[in-house]
Scaffold this active site. Structure first.
Site: not given
Length: 385
Positions: A176, A97, A145, A168
């Protein structure tokens, strides 16, 4: 003479108008290829092309907001039989992301820190529930992402250039995009190991870990895409057959052992503990070079992220994808309010000094009460899918 010139004027004006129109057409083509995501209908397929090669195709909110409605439209369209997603530039499928934009927004309290995660997780869910076969060509770097827009689909085609990671915990976040769903479902404790250490898997290892479903040479992908597009109203089985035929023909690294094979026993026992403190204790007690290397890695990660991640995976292992994404949205908002995410991004992506100052700095200082709070429902602000 003058009369003839006057008569020619409308023709000239018409020509000028045509030139102007052509100019516009040319420009719209250019801006189209400069678009950050291309959405095209080709044959029986809807094709999504992530087109930010300089940013390694990192996903930003405008891209997410374009992909989501188009995916929903194709899902309902009787003339669309499958969806293909790929990246441009040859280096990355999608490196994650747009973390920098989120960091800037978080510092000034901009609502992008809600909107981005809401949009991204809704897209992950749309992919995970998509009724049309979804084929992700994960050629090159596929992280964060990028994993979210591929792993929840039916088919994931890796190549010798694929590099997978969920890194992450190194930036004060957690794996996530539905990581709480797919990671604990990998065999043994591989998912826990990948989530906590951010370990990178390359090439065929991505298939052997169960993240990819097929393995095809990078240079064969254009031919594979062409064949997928040419299929006449194919069933999921027909698509699988085509992917299998390419997969079977690919001999690159065929003899190679899974790089984690020799460590699987250790991974399964060391990462099965109920708490981070216990995992660290087990690693120390084990004392093997492999265990020491993992300990060294874990010691660099955000203690808060490690505790959130372990609980995220343990809880996610028995949740639906929708429940996981709701839980992860709560965690994302807790991280946006905290210290470690901004410090991690500074140390790894901005100043690149690779020495983040985590707060709290030790696992023991991250209280159960703090962790519990991060998982609490947000009432009206909870993620609606």
């Amino acid at each position: 003479m003058a009369g003839r010139a006057l008569r020619a004027l409308p023709r000239l004006r018409a020509l000028n108008r045509l030139q102007v129109i052509f100019q516009h057409l040319k420009m719209s083509k250019q801006t189209d290829s400069a678009a950050e995501v291309l959405l095209e209908k080709k044959g029986g397929a809807g094709v999504i092309t992530l087109n930010r090669p300089k940013a390694l195709n990192a996903l930003n909110l405008p891209m997410i907001q374009k992909i989501y409605p188009q995916l929903k439209t194709w899902e309902q369209d009787p003339e669309t039989f499958l969806i293909i997603i790929k990246g441009t530039g040859g280096k990355a499928f999608c490196a994650g992301g747009d973390i920098r934009a989120i960091t800037e927004a978080g510092k000034v309290g901009d609502k992008l820190i809600q909107d981005f995660f809401i949009g991204e997780y809704r897209l992950n869910n749309a992919i995970g529930t998509c009724k049309k076969p979804y084929v992700a060509l994960i050629d090159g770097i596929t992280m964060g992402g990028g994993v979210g827009v591929s792993v929840h689909g039916h088919f994931r085609v890796a190549t010798e250039k694929t590099v997978f990671a969920m890194p992450e915990t190194a930036i004060g976040l957690f794996p996530d995009v539905g990581g709480g769903y797919f990671l604990p479902r990998l065999s043994g404790k591989i998912g826990y190991y990948l989530a906590l250490t951010g370990c990178r898997l390359k090439g065929r290892d991505v298939l052997k870990a169960g993240i990819a479903t097929h393995f095809v040479e990078s240079e064969k992908l254009p031919a594979l895409e062409k064949d997928l597009i040419a299929l006449k109203s194919p069933s999921k089985e027909k698509i699988a057959d085509l992917l299998n035929s390419y997969h079977m023909k690919c001999t690159i690294d065929q003899e190679k052992e899974f790089s984690l094979d020799e460590h699987m026993e250790k991974i399964n026992s060391l990462f099965s503990a109920n708490s981070m403190e216990e995992i660290v204790k087990k690693l120390k007690q084990d004392g093997s070079p492999f265990a020491m290397k993992q300990l060294e890695t874990i010691n660099k990660m955000s203690p808060t992220s490690l505790k959130l991640t372990l609980r995220q995976l343990r809880e996610g292992s028995s949740m639906s994808l929708q429940e996981v994404l709701r839980m992860e949205y709560r965690l994302s908002q807790a991280c946006m309010k905290g210290h470690d995410f901004y410090e991690g991004v500074r140390a790894v992506l901005i100043d690149k000094d690779q020495s983040p100052k985590w707060k709290p700095a030790a696992l023991e200082e991250v209280s159960d009460e703090f962790v519990d709070n991060c998982f609490k429902p947000l009432g009206n602000d909870d993620l609606k899918l």
